[in-house]
Design a protein around this motif. Structure first.
Motif, PDB file in Angstrom:
ATOM      1  N   TRP A   1     -32.658  68.020 -65.445  1.00  0.00           N
ATOM      2  CA  TRP A   1     -33.158  66.868 -66.188  1.00  0.00           C
ATOM      3  C   TRP A   1     -32.748  65.544 -65.578  1.00  0.00           C
ATOM      4  N   ARG A   2     -32.019  65.566 -64.476  1.00  0.00           N
ATOM      5  CA  ARG A   2     -31.694  64.341 -63.750  1.00  0.00           C
ATOM      6  C   ARG A   2     -32.559  64.323 -62.492  1.00  0.00           C
ATOM      7  N   VAL A   3     -33.226  63.188 -62.267  1.00  0.00           N
ATOM      8  CA  VAL A   3     -34.126  63.053 -61.128  1.00  0.00           C
ATOM      9  C   VAL A   3     -33.614  61.921 -60.236  1.00  0.00           C
ATOM     10  N   TRP A   4     -33.429  62.241 -58.954  1.00  0.00           N
ATOM     11  CA  TRP A   4     -33.014  61.264 -57.958  1.00  0.00           C
ATOM     12  C   TRP A   4     -34.280  60.729 -57.297  1.00  0.00           C
ATOM     13  N   VAL A   5     -34.406  59.395 -57.261  1.00  0.00           N
ATOM     14  CA  VAL A   5     -35.637  58.761 -56.794  1.00  0.00           C
ATOM     15  C   VAL A   5     -35.312  57.733 -55.714  1.00  0.00           C
ATOM     16  N   VAL A   6     -35.993  57.818 -54.579  1.00  0.00           N
ATOM     17  CA  VAL A   6     -35.890  56.801 -53.534  1.00  0.00           C
ATOM     18  C   VAL A   6     -37.071  55.854 -53.709  1.00  0.00           C
ATOM     19  N   LEU A   7     -36.759  54.568 -53.899  1.00  0.00           N
ATOM     20  CA  LEU A   7     -37.792  53.563 -54.096  1.00  0.00           C
ATOM     21  C   LEU A   7     -38.266  53.017 -52.754  1.00  0.00           C
ATOM     22  N   GLU A   8     -39.412  52.349 -52.750  1.00  0.00           N
ATOM     23  CA  GLU A   8     -40.020  51.897 -51.503  1.00  0.00           C
ATOM     24  C   GLU A   8     -39.149  50.929 -50.713  1.00  0.00           C
TER      25      GLU A   8
ATOM     26  N   ALA B   1     -32.467  55.417 -57.236  1.00  0.00           N
ATOM     27  CA  ALA B   1     -32.362  55.367 -58.701  1.00  0.00           C
ATOM     28  C   ALA B   1     -32.106  56.786 -59.203  1.00  0.00           C
ATOM     29  N   VAL B   2     -31.254  56.905 -60.211  1.00  0.00           N
ATOM     30  CA  VAL B   2     -30.998  58.183 -60.849  1.00  0.00           C
ATOM     31  C   VAL B   2     -31.525  58.091 -62.267  1.00  0.00           C
ATOM     32  N   LEU B   3     -32.470  58.957 -62.589  1.00  0.00           N
ATOM     33  CA  LEU B   3     -33.113  58.920 -63.895  1.00  0.00           C
ATOM     34  C   LEU B   3     -32.728  60.127 -64.715  1.00  0.00           C
ATOM     35  N   ASP B   4     -32.501  59.897 -65.990  1.00  0.00           N
ATOM     36  CA  ASP B   4     -32.214  60.981 -66.920  1.00  0.00           C
ATOM     37  C   ASP B   4     -33.493  61.276 -67.682  1.00  0.00           C
ATOM     38  N   ALA B   5     -34.181  62.318 -67.291  1.00  0.00           N
ATOM     39  CA  ALA B   5     -35.483  62.629 -67.887  1.00  0.00           C
ATOM     40  C   ALA B   5     -35.356  63.043 -69.347  1.00  0.00           C
ATOM     41  N   GLU B   6     -34.215  63.582 -69.737  1.00  0.00           N
ATOM     42  CA  GLU B   6     -34.048  64.021 -71.122  1.00  0.00           C
ATOM     43  C   GLU B   6     -34.049  62.851 -72.089  1.00  0.00           C
ATOM     44  N   SER B   7     -33.445  61.742 -71.688  1.00  0.00           N
ATOM     45  CA  SER B   7     -33.395  60.573 -72.568  1.00  0.00           C
ATOM     46  C   SER B   7     -34.386  59.488 -72.149  1.00  0.00           C
TER      47      SER B   7
ATOM     48  N   SER C   1     -41.669  67.009 -57.135  1.00  0.00           N
ATOM     49  CA  SER C   1     -40.569  67.940 -56.907  1.00  0.00           C
ATOM     50  C   SER C   1     -40.449  68.879 -58.103  1.00  0.00           C
ATOM     51  N   PHE C   2     -40.293  70.173 -57.817  1.00  0.00           N
ATOM     52  CA  PHE C   2     -40.079  71.156 -58.869  1.00  0.00           C
ATOM     53  C   PHE C   2     -38.609  71.164 -59.296  1.00  0.00           C
ATOM     54  N   SER C   3     -38.370  71.497 -60.556  1.00  0.00           N
ATOM     55  CA  SER C   3     -37.002  71.750 -61.010  1.00  0.00           C
ATOM     56  C   SER C   3     -36.512  73.034 -60.356  1.00  0.00           C
ATOM     57  N   HIS C   4     -35.210  73.265 -60.401  1.00  0.00           N
ATOM     58  CA  HIS C   4     -34.633  74.424 -59.701  1.00  0.00           C
ATOM     59  C   HIS C   4     -35.174  75.754 -60.192  1.00  0.00           C
ATOM     60  N   ASP C   5     -35.637  75.810 -61.441  1.00  0.00           N
ATOM     61  CA  ASP C   5     -36.192  77.056 -61.977  1.00  0.00           C
ATOM     62  C   ASP C   5     -37.718  77.094 -61.917  1.00  0.00           C
ATOM     63  N   GLY C   6     -38.331  76.011 -61.449  1.00  0.00           N
ATOM     64  CA  GLY C   6     -39.778  75.956 -61.328  1.00  0.00           C
ATOM     65  C   GLY C   6     -40.522  75.717 -62.626  1.00  0.00           C
TER      66      GLY C   6
ATOM     67  N   PHE D   1     -40.504  72.954 -64.451  1.00  0.00           N
ATOM     68  CA  PHE D   1     -40.951  71.568 -64.572  1.00  0.00           C
ATOM     69  C   PHE D   1     -41.221  71.000 -63.190  1.00  0.00           C
ATOM     70  N   ILE D   2     -42.034  69.954 -63.168  1.00  0.00           N
ATOM     71  CA  ILE D   2     -42.289  69.238 -61.935  1.00  0.00           C
ATOM     72  C   ILE D   2     -42.271  67.745 -62.249  1.00  0.00           C
ATOM     73  N   ALA D   3     -41.608  66.972 -61.387  1.00  0.00           N
ATOM     74  CA  ALA D   3     -41.579  65.517 -61.515  1.00  0.00           C
ATOM     75  C   ALA D   3     -42.525  64.938 -60.469  1.00  0.00           C
ATOM     76  N   SER D   4     -43.189  63.845 -60.826  1.00  0.00           N
ATOM     77  CA  SER D   4     -44.091  63.170 -59.886  1.00  0.00           C
ATOM     78  C   SER D   4     -43.835  61.671 -59.945  1.00  0.00           C
ATOM     79  N   ALA D   5     -44.061  61.006 -58.815  1.00  0.00           N
ATOM     80  CA  ALA D   5     -43.859  59.563 -58.728  1.00  0.00           C
ATOM     81  C   ALA D   5     -45.081  58.930 -58.101  1.00  0.00           C
ATOM     82  N   ALA D   6     -45.471  57.765 -58.643  1.00  0.00           N
ATOM     83  CA  ALA D   6     -46.703  57.124 -58.189  1.00  0.00           C
ATOM     84  C   ALA D   6     -46.507  55.627 -57.985  1.00  0.00           C
ATOM     85  N   ASP D   7     -47.534  55.018 -57.399  1.00  0.00           N
ATOM     86  CA  ASP D   7     -47.527  53.579 -57.190  1.00  0.00           C
ATOM     87  C   ASP D   7     -47.626  52.795 -58.495  1.00  0.00           C
ATOM     88  N   ASP D   8     -47.890  53.462 -59.613  1.00  0.00           N
ATOM     89  CA  ASP D   8     -47.914  52.777 -60.903  1.00  0.00           C
ATOM     90  C   ASP D   8     -46.503  52.527 -61.444  1.00  0.00           C
ATOM     91  N   ARG D   9     -45.487  52.809 -60.611  1.00  0.00           N
ATOM     92  CA  ARG D   9     -44.071  52.585 -60.931  1.00  0.00           C
ATOM     93  C   ARG D   9     -43.594  53.464 -62.079  1.00  0.00           C
TER      94      ARG D   9
END
Length: 134
Positions: A112-119, A124-130, A65-70, A72-80
């Motif tokens: 900098w906050r990423v909302w994540v749906v787990l399997e 989960a709500v993650l704070d990417a800044e910290s 998912s891209f950030s609202h300004d494009g 940054f991009i967040a990615s999620a994988a099976d490596d948890r």
């Protein structure tokens, strides 16, 4: 040039003609899109030129998912892991661990906050800044 595994997800940047793709090969690829109009039809031709690869995950990448300004991009994988990357520098800027694989994620308007749906359906709500789970 392209992925070596099945493509699992694609998404468009919000402000630029950039497409991101994720794959079973563990890589996020960024593509610059160009549209060339045709005189004979309205669809035209779309060409995707590789911008770069975001390498760091150790297993299939499920989504991004891209950030609202494009920027940054967040990615999620099976490596948890959930990783945040600079689109301009093609470098990882944050790494967050989650208890299970993530199947969907989105930046919120704070970028900098990423909302994540787990399997298992948990959110989960993650704070990417910290790099910490909220």
């Amino acid at each position: 040039l392209g992925h070596t595994g099945w493509v699992s997800f694609v998404t468009f940047a919000p402000l630029t003609p950039v497409l991101a793709s994720t794959s079973d090969d563990g890589i996020v690829k960024l593509w610059e899109l160009s549209v060339y109009p045709h005189l004979t039809n309205r669809k035209g031709t779309t060409e995707a030129k590789p911008i770069g690869s975001l390498v760091g995950h150790t297993s299939p990448v499920n989504c991004c998912s891209f950030s609202h300004d494009g920027a940054f991009i967040a990615s999620a994988a099976d490596d948890r892991t959930v990783r945040v990357w600079s689109v301009r520098k093609l470098k990882q800027v944050a790494l967050m661990r989650v208890p299970r694989s993530a199947v969907l994620l989105r930046f919120d308007r704070e970028a900098w906050r990423v909302w994540v749906v787990l399997e298992d359906g948990m959110l989960a709500v993650l704070d990417a800044e910290s790099d910490a789970r909220l």
